[in-house]
Design a protein around this motif. Structure first.
Motif, PDB file in Angstrom:
ATOM      1  N   LEU A  13     -23.476 -19.449 -30.428  1.00  0.00           N
ATOM      2  CA  LEU A  13     -23.144 -18.208 -31.098  1.00  0.00           C
ATOM      3  C   LEU A  13     -22.051 -18.456 -32.115  1.00  0.00           C
ATOM      4  CD1 LEU A  13     -23.576 -17.332 -27.792  1.00  0.00           C
ATOM      5  CD2 LEU A  13     -23.659 -15.159 -28.945  1.00  0.00           C
ATOM      6  N   ALA A  14     -21.983 -17.618 -33.119  1.00  0.00           N
ATOM      7  CA  ALA A  14     -20.910 -17.686 -34.102  1.00  0.00           C
ATOM      8  C   ALA A  14     -19.934 -16.560 -33.811  1.00  0.00           C
ATOM      9  CB  ALA A  14     -21.474 -17.515 -35.506  1.00  0.00           C
ATOM     10  N   THR A  15     -18.632 -16.832 -33.924  1.00  0.00           N
ATOM     11  CA  THR A  15     -17.644 -15.790 -33.766  1.00  0.00           C
ATOM     12  C   THR A  15     -17.664 -14.897 -34.996  1.00  0.00           C
ATOM     13  OG1 THR A  15     -16.259 -17.267 -32.488  1.00  0.00           O
ATOM     14  CG2 THR A  15     -15.189 -15.326 -33.413  1.00  0.00           C
ATOM     15  N   LEU A  16     -17.787 -13.577 -34.777  1.00  0.00           N
ATOM     16  CA  LEU A  16     -17.943 -12.689 -35.912  1.00  0.00           C
ATOM     17  C   LEU A  16     -16.766 -11.727 -36.029  1.00  0.00           C
ATOM     18  CD1 LEU A  16     -21.742 -11.938 -36.158  1.00  0.00           C
ATOM     19  CD2 LEU A  16     -20.372 -13.529 -37.414  1.00  0.00           C
ATOM     20  N   ILE A  17     -17.060 -10.468 -36.386  1.00  0.00           N
ATOM     21  CA  ILE A  17     -16.041  -9.551 -36.873  1.00  0.00           C
ATOM     22  C   ILE A  17     -14.899  -9.333 -35.895  1.00  0.00           C
ATOM     23  CG2 ILE A  17     -15.710  -7.198 -37.734  1.00  0.00           C
ATOM     24  CD1 ILE A  17     -18.683  -7.318 -38.573  1.00  0.00           C
ATOM     25  N   ALA A  18     -15.220  -9.168 -34.622  1.00  0.00           N
ATOM     26  CA  ALA A  18     -14.182  -8.948 -33.619  1.00  0.00           C
ATOM     27  C   ALA A  18     -14.599  -9.674 -32.362  1.00  0.00           C
ATOM     28  CB  ALA A  18     -14.016  -7.447 -33.343  1.00  0.00           C
ATOM     29  N   MET A 181     -20.829 -16.226 -20.095  1.00  0.00           N
ATOM     30  CA  MET A 181     -20.665 -16.778 -21.443  1.00  0.00           C
ATOM     31  C   MET A 181     -19.244 -17.305 -21.569  1.00  0.00           C
ATOM     32  SD  MET A 181     -23.537 -16.323 -23.103  1.00  0.00           S
ATOM     33  CE  MET A 181     -22.957 -16.615 -24.758  1.00  0.00           C
ATOM     34  N   TYR A 182     -19.114 -18.558 -21.989  1.00  0.00           N
ATOM     35  CA  TYR A 182     -17.808 -19.170 -22.223  1.00  0.00           C
ATOM     36  C   TYR A 182     -17.657 -19.464 -23.714  1.00  0.00           C
ATOM     37  CZ  TYR A 182     -17.907 -19.941 -17.180  1.00  0.00           C
ATOM     38  OH  TYR A 182     -17.998 -19.758 -15.812  1.00  0.00           O
ATOM     39  N   GLN A 183     -16.598 -18.934 -24.307  1.00  0.00           N
ATOM     40  CA  GLN A 183     -16.300 -19.275 -25.694  1.00  0.00           C
ATOM     41  C   GLN A 183     -15.477 -20.559 -25.686  1.00  0.00           C
ATOM     42  OE1 GLN A 183     -13.424 -16.980 -28.026  1.00  0.00           O
ATOM     43  NE2 GLN A 183     -14.949 -16.792 -29.651  1.00  0.00           N
ATOM     44  N   VAL A 184     -16.017 -21.597 -26.300  1.00  0.00           N
ATOM     45  CA  VAL A 184     -15.426 -22.931 -26.248  1.00  0.00           C
ATOM     46  C   VAL A 184     -14.759 -23.258 -27.576  1.00  0.00           C
ATOM     47  CG1 VAL A 184     -15.871 -25.380 -25.833  1.00  0.00           C
ATOM     48  CG2 VAL A 184     -17.211 -23.633 -24.616  1.00  0.00           C
ATOM     49  N   GLY A 185     -13.503 -23.688 -27.523  1.00  0.00           N
ATOM     50  CA  GLY A 185     -12.759 -24.033 -28.723  1.00  0.00           C
ATOM     51  C   GLY A 185     -13.050 -25.447 -29.195  1.00  0.00           C
ATOM     52  N   PRO A 186     -12.529 -25.818 -30.359  1.00  0.00           N
ATOM     53  CA  PRO A 186     -12.747 -27.172 -30.891  1.00  0.00           C
ATOM     54  C   PRO A 186     -12.190 -28.275 -29.996  1.00  0.00           C
ATOM     55  CG  PRO A 186     -11.958 -25.690 -32.615  1.00  0.00           C
ATOM     56  CD  PRO A 186     -11.803 -24.955 -31.316  1.00  0.00           C
ATOM     57  N   ASP A 187     -11.260 -27.921 -29.084  1.00  0.00           N
ATOM     58  CA  ASP A 187     -10.700 -28.917 -28.163  1.00  0.00           C
ATOM     59  C   ASP A 187     -11.490 -29.017 -26.866  1.00  0.00           C
ATOM     60  OD1 ASP A 187     -10.028 -26.502 -27.033  1.00  0.00           O
ATOM     61  OD2 ASP A 187      -7.890 -26.929 -26.840  1.00  0.00           O
ATOM     62  N   GLY A 188     -12.572 -28.246 -26.740  1.00  0.00           N
ATOM     63  CA  GLY A 188     -13.395 -28.304 -25.537  1.00  0.00           C
ATOM     64  C   GLY A 188     -12.919 -27.428 -24.400  1.00  0.00           C
ATOM     65  N   ARG A 189     -11.862 -26.649 -24.617  1.00  0.00           N
ATOM     66  CA  ARG A 189     -11.353 -25.746 -23.585  1.00  0.00           C
ATOM     67  C   ARG A 189     -11.888 -24.334 -23.814  1.00  0.00           C
ATOM     68  NH1 ARG A 189      -6.810 -27.734 -20.750  1.00  0.00           N
ATOM     69  NH2 ARG A 189      -6.176 -29.810 -21.456  1.00  0.00           N
ATOM     70  N   VAL A 190     -11.975 -23.587 -22.724  1.00  0.00           N
ATOM     71  CA  VAL A 190     -12.509 -22.227 -22.803  1.00  0.00           C
ATOM     72  C   VAL A 190     -11.445 -21.280 -23.348  1.00  0.00           C
ATOM     73  CG1 VAL A 190     -13.397 -20.280 -21.469  1.00  0.00           C
ATOM     74  CG2 VAL A 190     -14.139 -22.609 -20.930  1.00  0.00           C
ATOM     75  N   ILE A 191     -11.824 -20.518 -24.363  1.00  0.00           N
ATOM     76  CA  ILE A 191     -10.945 -19.522 -24.964  1.00  0.00           C
ATOM     77  C   ILE A 191     -11.113 -18.173 -24.273  1.00  0.00           C
ATOM     78  CG2 ILE A 191     -10.421 -18.257 -27.093  1.00  0.00           C
ATOM     79  CD1 ILE A 191     -11.551 -20.673 -28.643  1.00  0.00           C
ATOM     80  N   GLU A 192     -12.349 -17.844 -23.964  1.00  0.00           N
ATOM     81  CA  GLU A 192     -12.665 -16.531 -23.411  1.00  0.00           C
ATOM     82  C   GLU A 192     -13.925 -16.647 -22.568  1.00  0.00           C
ATOM     83  OE1 GLU A 192     -14.011 -12.085 -25.050  1.00  0.00           O
ATOM     84  OE2 GLU A 192     -13.344 -13.642 -26.450  1.00  0.00           O
ATOM     85  N   SER A 193     -14.044 -15.802 -21.553  1.00  0.00           N
ATOM     86  CA  SER A 193     -15.258 -15.786 -20.743  1.00  0.00           C
ATOM     87  C   SER A 193     -15.703 -14.349 -20.506  1.00  0.00           C
ATOM     88  CB  SER A 193     -15.027 -16.492 -19.401  1.00  0.00           C
ATOM     89  OG  SER A 193     -14.060 -15.807 -18.628  1.00  0.00           O
ATOM     90  N   ARG A 194     -17.031 -14.166 -20.389  1.00  0.00           N
ATOM     91  CA  ARG A 194     -17.604 -12.847 -20.133  1.00  0.00           C
ATOM     92  C   ARG A 194     -18.795 -12.991 -19.200  1.00  0.00           C
ATOM     93  NH1 ARG A 194     -18.464 -11.037 -26.425  1.00  0.00           N
ATOM     94  NH2 ARG A 194     -16.359 -11.459 -27.162  1.00  0.00           N
ATOM     95  N   ALA A 231     -21.078 -20.947 -24.948  1.00  0.00           N
ATOM     96  CA  ALA A 231     -22.031 -21.594 -24.047  1.00  0.00           C
ATOM     97  C   ALA A 231     -22.402 -20.593 -22.964  1.00  0.00           C
ATOM     98  CB  ALA A 231     -21.424 -22.849 -23.426  1.00  0.00           C
ATOM     99  N   GLN A 232     -23.677 -20.397 -22.749  1.00  0.00           N
ATOM    100  CA  GLN A 232     -24.160 -19.496 -21.703  1.00  0.00           C
ATOM    101  C   GLN A 232     -24.547 -20.313 -20.481  1.00  0.00           C
ATOM    102  OE1 GLN A 232     -26.828 -15.937 -22.295  1.00  0.00           O
ATOM    103  NE2 GLN A 232     -28.324 -17.388 -21.490  1.00  0.00           N
ATOM    104  N   ILE A 233     -23.931 -20.027 -19.347  1.00  0.00           N
ATOM    105  CA  ILE A 233     -24.147 -20.832 -18.153  1.00  0.00           C
ATOM    106  C   ILE A 233     -24.580 -19.952 -16.981  1.00  0.00           C
ATOM    107  CG2 ILE A 233     -23.108 -22.407 -16.483  1.00  0.00           C
ATOM    108  CD1 ILE A 233     -21.333 -23.444 -18.628  1.00  0.00           C
ATOM    109  N   PRO A 234     -25.806 -20.123 -16.494  1.00  0.00           N
ATOM    110  CA  PRO A 234     -26.204 -19.471 -15.245  1.00  0.00           C
ATOM    111  C   PRO A 234     -25.682 -20.284 -14.054  1.00  0.00           C
ATOM    112  CG  PRO A 234     -28.103 -19.972 -16.659  1.00  0.00           C
ATOM    113  CD  PRO A 234     -26.942 -20.789 -17.136  1.00  0.00           C
ATOM    114  N   ILE A 235     -24.954 -19.669 -13.147  1.00  0.00           N
ATOM    115  CA  ILE A 235     -24.446 -20.320 -11.951  1.00  0.00           C
ATOM    116  C   ILE A 235     -25.270 -19.808 -10.770  1.00  0.00           C
ATOM    117  CG2 ILE A 235     -22.442 -20.688 -10.476  1.00  0.00           C
ATOM    118  CD1 ILE A 235     -20.692 -20.179 -12.928  1.00  0.00           C
ATOM    119  N   ASN A 236     -26.007 -20.700 -10.152  1.00  0.00           N
ATOM    120  CA  ASN A 236     -26.905 -20.348  -9.058  1.00  0.00           C
ATOM    121  C   ASN A 236     -26.267 -20.685  -7.717  1.00  0.00           C
ATOM    122  OD1 ASN A 236     -29.004 -19.660 -10.927  1.00  0.00           O
ATOM    123  ND2 ASN A 236     -29.388 -21.854 -11.157  1.00  0.00           N
ATOM    124  N   TYR A 237     -26.264 -19.732  -6.826  1.00  0.00           N
ATOM    125  CA  TYR A 237     -25.698 -19.916  -5.483  1.00  0.00           C
ATOM    126  C   TYR A 237     -26.796 -19.593  -4.472  1.00  0.00           C
ATOM    127  CZ  TYR A 237     -22.403 -19.377  -1.589  1.00  0.00           C
ATOM    128  OH  TYR A 237     -21.714 -19.503  -0.402  1.00  0.00           O
TER     129      TYR A 237
END
Length: 241
Positions: A13-18, A181-194, A231-237
């Motif tokens: 995904l691309a980061t957009l307006i907000a 959904m994990y928003q991943v920064g250029p350093d490979g760390r997560v910025i935000e998750s939803r 990155a969209q990640i399904p976690i199966n338990y």
């Protein structure tokens, strides 16, 4: 018997307006490896980054005059010596120019070609999609400019065992899946998750976000440049007591 699994899939995904507004930019499912196809799509036969999931950015090719004032660009190119460069041109969520980067340089004039191109770039429509293309430019008496696709590489999780370890610490009966959904920064760390699809269990849903700060990714790449992507990640338990 208690078992837990994690299956990982990716959506670019691309980061957009907000922060709450984002858009899918999924590459084609099959990587492009043949040199002649890469030359046709990406205007370069250079290979894709090794061991990465890469593809063609989901952005249609517009007429070149929709991206830059081609007449003005070529007039400026004719006034300087003969040179070539492969450029990456990208726009923000408002349709305004974000960057013009040199990907391949014929000589030390490539920076000047990029500067001229950026000076004559046109604004793009403010739409929920990524504006990212490649331009192959030639200066001198026979000035030319061609447009091609950009190559996008998905973020890739490198420590999935972190999620597996976290899953082993909880007890839930039955099979459940939470999609995060994990928003991943250029350093490979997560910025935000939803959490985009809940599992029906608050403990598992919360775990999907609690592990975010411990996750590490190979960052997403836009034409080889580490960039913010989702990155969209399904976690199966799956547990049977």
């Amino acid at each position: 018997m208690k078992t837990s699994t994690i299956r990982v899939s990716y959506v670019l995904l691309a980061t957009l307006i907000a922060a709450a507004c984002s858009t899918t930019a999924t590459p084609r499912s099959e990587p492009v490896t043949e040199p002649h196809l890469r030359e046709s799509l990406f205007l370069s036969a250079a290979p894709a980054p090794a061991n990465r999931s890469c593809g063609v950015a989901a952005s249609d090719l517009p007429p070149i005059d929709q991206v830059v004032d081609s007449a003005a660009v070529m007039d400026a190119f004719r006034d300087i010596g003969s040179s070539t460069a492969l450029l990456s041109i990208g726009y923000d969520g408002f349709g305004e120019l974000e960057f013009v980067r040199v990907l391949e340089a014929g000589d030390d004039q490539a920076g000047q070609l990029a500067e001229i191109t950026g000076r004559h770039a046109r604004s793009q429509p403010m739409e929920p999609k990524m504006h990212l293309w490649r331009l192959k430019v030639e200066s001198g008496p026979d000035a030319r400019i061609h447009i091609g696709h950009s190559e996008i590489c998905a973020p890739e999780l490198v420590n999935r065992e972190t999620v597996s370890q976290a899953l082993s610490s909880i007890r839930i009966d039955g099979a459940r899946t939470v999609v995060v959904m994990y928003q991943v920064g250029p350093d490979g760390r997560v910025i935000e998750s939803r959490v985009t699809r809940r599992s029906g269990n608050t403990t598992l849903d919360r775990l999907g976000q609690d592990v975010a700060e411990d996750l590490r990714f190979l960052p997403g790449l836009k034409d080889g440049i580490p960039s913010v992507m989702w990155a969209q990640i399904p976690i199966n338990y799956d547990v049977r007591f």
